[in-house]
Write a protein that holds these residues in place. Structure first.
Motif: not given
Length: 882
Positions: A480-501
């Motif tokens: 769970i601890f790792i998944l939360m970190a992975v989800i946070a990383a995914v969200l971070y890169f997703t928002f960054r991708k949205v801005a780039a998009m």
């Protein structure tokens, strides 16, 4: 009446024994061959003999006799008349030759009964002039240091010694110290006898000096006030000898021990001849006697004392000789604070006066008082008074006593059997709090202020977990601890991708391709309704090409039918859809340059275009939706596991309810059996341990009750029932130990840590981790400074709280899994100074229920520490790990 009969019988027997007639013989034991001597036969009894017969035999010549003498006495006691008569027959004999001879036995007839005497032995030596008659004595204060003496009646006869001629030689008068043995061992008894040898007329003694016997324990055995001389043959010469002193010596050290000489001043009567006057009476009055002082000294003696062999047992009590031992207990059943005693009697032959008390080992919490030592015939009796302070069944260890056997030349160990003793609970008013010991009474009224009873058990069905398993650090927690970190990383890169998009035109076209296609299709549909054949196909053709260009991000130069089909297939669009899309393009191009095919064909091509565009768009989005769905499903499965309750938990629930019912009915043992069965299944909970503690407390097992409460608080420090009951149970513990207070920060830390259990702190840590990640994303992705500032502050606070939660959770887990805390389960046990029951010294005593900390272990021994800092060693069977 019984006493009267017994006294009468005793008096009758004594009178009868006294009235029995016997013949006593009195004769010198040593005589000279030319010396006449007397032999007397004395007949004692109630009646006089009617006849008497004796002959001297062939070895002696009868010179004169017999001379008969008679005497009688009458005694009246309480009206009982007793008559005793004594008849003596005296003979004068002269030896015929030297040697040892037996005198014939005499016989007499008394009231018709024949009685005989013993056969006396007489030693005849060669002529010995100047020997005084034996049996004389010097009495009074003959050893006084003041020089005074009482001159006794020494009547010498004959003349030939120097004393008779006015001088006294060393051969006529000397003193000798005689030992029973010249070589002995330390502790071995030796008899020393100081004898006086004389052939002179002694009137008395003075200024006696005896040895101090340095290096020996000494005890006088003979110290006669009346010195009685007996004849003795010394190298063929007859001496009158007497024992002056006799000592019992016990060497206390090894080596050659010197014994100083004895000294004595003898008052000797010597003959002094007078000058002749020419008178015929000079032969009668020419000689006279005077008393002179003669100082004599014994020789200096040396005794060789050997040391005892090495390797003496620990139970060696200093005895040297041969001994026996008997051990008895005054009573084997008593109450606490009642007195009893253990008696050990050691008797035998040897140095009994120097025996040391044996070492005894009493059970813990038995107070031993001063040993009482008394002398008994042939040994000593050692009495060990004691008072038990705790109730229970105990056993006094066997008493061992070792001595050195001179004859066997080895150490011998005497051993008794164990002594079981039962101590019942008595008056508890006694309390001992002196001397820093841990022993005290149970009634500690100054601390019993928690209530009258423990709190009731928990009846609500608890949530059982696997024993010794914690959420913190478990695989689920880590995932769970790792998944939360992975989800946070995914969200971070997703928002960054949205801005780039948003800044990417081609990407925008791709995302809006379907939307633009639907607008153009609506326009083409209007042309369809107006039946504008050419305009309809041109718009439909533009719609298909625009959709392909936007979806596939292709330039106009690349827009060939083959490239479009290949690109769609690469984007996981089925080949049939790609072929159908290309076919529609061909149909539009063909219809633009061909005659009108009618409204039906236009409607068919329009529906096909709508279907193909929708299908292609759905097919390209399907992969992303499937991957996202799988991740979400996995996360939900980990966070919220759903399933039917196992059969194991169902059985635990029934055992829980059975234990609750048994406890409610006062069946404590049945309750503990049901709840222990749950523990045997590998399940545990704070409520279960607290309930077990209650059941043990009601059953009277204080140690296990405290053990249950401690384990409940280990699992959940916030369990108020366990905390209350533990304080109440600790008040029943006999040992009052002043704990070393914690620092203020440590108390605050423990207080906060005890607010939640380890699992709850772990769950809170996950929540705080999520908050920290969210604040971090806000700080990294927010476009305004105020939001970035708020995210920064929230992230820092969340991280600090996250760290504390993890520390609290891991700390409680380590406390539960560590095996360094234990409870004393033995009723009474003694703490040793070393891990050895034989050589270890008893430091202090602990009772059941006392909490200790384990520092180290050696075999079956555990090094423990109390709350006040004291340390010692206990056996592992005396404690149980929390």
């Amino acid at each position: 009446m019984k006493r009267i009969i017994a006294a009468s019988a005793l008096l009758f027997l004594s009178c009868g024994a006294f009235a029995q007639t016997s013949i006593t013989v009195r004769v010198e034991n040593v005589v000279a061959v030319d010396e006449q001597f007397n032999v007397s036969f004395i007949v004692d009894g109630e009646n006089s003999p009617s006849s008497f017969d004796w002959t001297p035999g062939d070895d002696f010549q009868l010179v004169w006799g017999p001379q008969k003498g008679m005497s009688s006495s009458v005694t009246i006691v309480n009206g009982n008349r007793t008559k005793v008569s004594q008849v003596s027959y005296t003979y004068v004999l002269l030896p015929k030759r030297t040697g040892k001879f037996e005198l014939p036995a005499a016989s007499a007839t008394v009231k018709g009964k024949l009685i005989t005497s013993r056969r006396a032995t007489v030693e005849v030596v060669s002529s010995n002039q100047g020997t005084s008659r034996s049996g004389t004595s010097a009495s009074g204060n003959q050893y006084g240091q003041n020089g005074q003496n009482d001159q006794g009646g020494q009547n010498g006869q004959g003349g030939g010694t120097q004393a008779q001629r006015g001088t006294v030689s060393g051969e006529d008068l000397y003193m000798k110290l005689i030992f029973s043995k010249s070589t002995a061992m330390v502790g071995e008894s030796v008899t020393a006898t100081l004898k006086l040898y004389q052939r002179v007329n002694i009137a008395g003694f003075e200024d006696a000096r005896f040895p101090s016997f340095t290096g020996f324990w000494s005890q006088e055995q003979q110290a006669p006030t009346d010195i009685v001389f007996q004849r003795e043959n010394v190298n063929g010469m007859i001496y009158n000898t007497a024992v002056l002193r006799s000592w019992r010596l016990i060497p206390q050290q090894s080596g050659d021990i010197r014994i100083e000489p004895s000294e004595l001043v003898c008052l000797v009567n010597v003959r002094t001849p007078k000058a002749s006057t020419g008178s015929i009476f000079d032969s009668f009055f020419q000689e006279d006697y005077q008393t002179i002082r003669k100082r004599i000294k014994s020789e200096e003696m040396t005794l060789h004392i050997q040391p005892l062999p090495s390797g003496a047992p620990d139970s060696f009590g200093g005895g040297v000789g041969k001994f026996t031992m008997s051990v008895s207990l005054s009573k084997d059943s008593l109450k606490t604070h009642d007195a009893a005693s253990l008696k050990v009697t050691v008797t035998g032959t040897g140095n009994t006066s120097l025996l040391d008390a044996p070492k005894i080992t009493l059970p813990p919490d038995f107070e031993l008082y001063d040993t009482k030592t008394t002398d008994v015939q042939g040994g000593k009796c050692f009495e060990f008074p004691f008072i038990p302070r705790s109730a229970g069944e105990f056993s006094i260890e066997p008493v061992k006593y070792s001595y050195y056997d001179i004859s066997a030349k080895k150490y011998v160990t005497l051993e008794s059997g164990p002594f079981p003793i039962k101590v019942e609970k008595g008056n508890d008013s006694f309390a001992s709090e002196s001397g820093g010991t841990l022993v005290q009474g149970v009634n500690r009224k100054d601390v019993r202020d928690l209530g009258s009873d423990i709190r009731f058990i928990s009846t609500k069905l608890p949530s059982f977990t696997q024993a010794d398993r914690f959420f913190i650090g478990s695989p689920l927690f880590i995932v769970i601890f790792i998944l939360m970190a992975v989800i946070a990383a995914v969200l971070y890169f997703t928002f960054r991708k949205v801005a780039a998009m948003r800044a990417d035109v081609a990407g925008s076209k791709n995302r809006s391709a379907t939307k633009m296609a639907r607008k153009r299709l609506s326009r083409a549909e209007s042309y369809l309704e107006d039946n504008l054949y050419t305009a309809f196909y041109e718009e439909l053709h533009k719609t298909l090409l625009g959709f392909a260009s936007d979806k596939l991000t292709m330039d106009a130069s690349e827009m060939t039918k083959e490239n479009i089909a290949a690109r769609f297939i690469e984007r996981l669009v089925s080949e049939s859809l790609a072929t159908e899309f290309v076919s529609l393009l061909d149909a539009c191009e063909f219809a633009r340059y061909s005659p009108d095919s009618g409204h039906v064909a236009m409607k068919s091509h329009f529906d096909s275009a709508v279907t193909v565009i929708s299908s292609i768009d759905e097919s390209m989005k399907k992969k992303t939706r499937n991957s996202h769905g799988t991740a979400v499903a996995l996360l939900l499965l980990l966070l919220f596991p759903v399933g039917l309750k196992s059969a194991e938990h169902t059985s635990a629930d029934s055992l829980w309810n059975a234990g609750v019912n048994a406890y409610s009915q006062g069946q404590w043992e049945e309750a503990t059996e049901s709840w222990n069965a749950i523990l045997g299944m590998g399940l545990d909970s704070p409520e279960l341990q607290c309930n077990l503690g209650n059941a043990w407390f009601k059953a009277g097992d204080l140690a296990k009750a405290i053990l249950g409460y401690e384990r409940a608080l280990m699992l959940d420090p916030s369990c108020s029932d366990a905390e209350f009951n533990l304080k109440f149970a600790r008040n029943q513990v006999q040992d009052k130990i002043e704990e070393i207070p914690d620092t203020f920060l440590q108390m605050v830390w423990d207080k906060i840590s005890g607010l939640l259990s380890s699992d709850m702190w772990a769950i809170l840590a996950l929540v705080l981790f999520a908050v920290t990640l969210a604040a971090l994303l806000t700080f990294l992705l927010s476009g305004t400074s105020s939001r970035r500032k708020a995210g920064f502050i929230t992230g820092i606070c969340g991280f600090v709280l996250l760290t504390l939660s993890l520390c609290f959770s891991f700390g409680q887990k380590n406390d539960c899994l560590n095996d360094d805390a234990a409870i004393v389960v033995s009723a009474v046990t003694s703490v040793k100074s070393s891990p050895d029951s034989g050589n270890g010294k008893d430091l202090f005593i602990l009772h059941e229920g006392t909490k200790v900390t384990i520092l180290d272990e050696v075999g079956i021994w555990r090094n423990i520490q109390l709350a006040d800092g004291r340390q010692g060693w206990l056996k592992s069977t005396d404690i149980e790990i929390i």
